[in-house]
Design a protein around this motif. Structure first.
Motif, short mmCIF file in Angstrom:
data_model
loop_
_atom_site.label_atom_id
_atom_site.label_comp_id
_atom_site.label_asym_id
_atom_site.label_seq_id
_atom_site.Cartn_x
_atom_site.Cartn_y
_atom_site.Cartn_z
N LEU A 37 0.82 -1.22 0.00
CA LEU A 37 0.00 0.00 0.00
C LEU A 37 0.85 1.26 0.00
CD1 LEU A 37 -2.86 -1.07 2.44
CD2 LEU A 37 -2.95 -0.90 -0.05
N GLU A 38 2.05 1.19 0.51
CA GLU A 38 2.94 2.35 0.54
C GLU A 38 3.34 2.79 -0.87
OE1 GLU A 38 6.16 1.27 3.13
OE2 GLU A 38 4.91 1.50 4.93
N LEU A 40 1.33 3.23 -3.29
CA LEU A 40 0.24 4.02 -3.86
C LEU A 40 0.48 5.51 -3.65
CD1 LEU A 40 -2.82 1.99 -2.54
CD2 LEU A 40 -1.79 1.86 -4.82
N ARG A 45 -4.51 6.01 -2.39
CA ARG A 45 -4.74 5.32 -1.12
C ARG A 45 -5.98 5.86 -0.43
NH1 ARG A 45 -0.13 3.06 2.86
NH2 ARG A 45 -1.49 2.16 4.42
N ARG A 49 -9.25 3.74 0.53
CA ARG A 49 -9.83 3.69 1.89
C ARG A 49 -11.34 3.84 1.84
NH1 ARG A 49 -5.48 7.53 3.37
NH2 ARG A 49 -3.84 6.28 4.30
N LEU A 106 -7.33 -1.27 4.70
CA LEU A 106 -7.67 0.09 4.28
C LEU A 106 -8.86 0.63 5.06
CD1 LEU A 106 -7.15 -0.41 0.47
CD2 LEU A 106 -5.91 1.24 1.89
#
Length: 185
Positions: A37-38, A40, A45, A49, A106
């Motif tokens: 996810l980092e 993105l 992100r 979410r 998320l």
């Protein structure tokens, strides 16, 4: 066998201890998800979410638009990024999360106020949709109730109940869990 159980317990404790300050060892599944996810962009992100909230198997493109204040062309770009990075998969009618664990991670990142707002937006989108079958009406009720709008949630439940008063119970197996969730909310 006991040594293996101790090893698993130690790994879980390590994961739990590391999660206290928000860092996860890279070898844990949670650490792997966070590392993915980092990659993105911040906007992608954030969109991911909000898309994680419904806990639905699939989101229509209209639902993707409903949860964001961004312009539609930008949402399309971000959806393409989320698909390229393996967060979402496109389907013939919209998008779905590639992995349930990513969706759960998320959703946990989203502040409660944003989660409630997203539920309200999804409820509004579903209530205004041309697709007004008992399943979509019941889904909109769940979103209104989760978002804290009890009057609109109850109205949608009444509309959903009206479908069954007409005698057609063919979709009841799909809507019964939603009715149960409404009762818990």
């Amino acid at each position: 066998v006991r040594a293996r159980g101790v090893s698993i317990a130690l790994r879980r404790l390590t994961d739990l201890a590391a999660s206290v300050d928000g860092r996860f060892p890279e070898e844990t599944p949670r650490g792997k998800i966070n590392r993915e996810l980092e990659r993105l962009s911040d906007e992608a992100r954030e969109l991911a979410r909000t898309l994680s909230v419904p806990h639905a198997t699939e989101l229509s493109i209209e639902q993707c638009f409903a949860v964001s204040n961004l312009p539609r062309p930008r949402i399309h770009e971000l959806l393409a990024e989320l698909e390229r990075e393996g967060v979402l998969r496109s389907t013939p009618t919209g998008y779905r999360f590639a992995h349930e664990e990513v969706q759960t991670t998320l959703c946990a990142e989203l502040p409660e106020a944003d989660r409630r707002l997203t539920h309200l937006r999804l409820g509004e989108q579903m209530a205004a949709s041309d697709e007004r079958d008992e399943l979509s009406v019941t889904h909109s009720a769940v979103h209104f109730l989760r978002g804290g709008d009890l009057p609109r949630g109850y109205r949608q439940l009444q509309l959903a109940g009206a479908f069954y008063e007409r005698g057609d119970t063919s979709s009841f197996n799909r809507t019964a869990p939603l009715f149960e969730e409404c009762c818990r909310l």
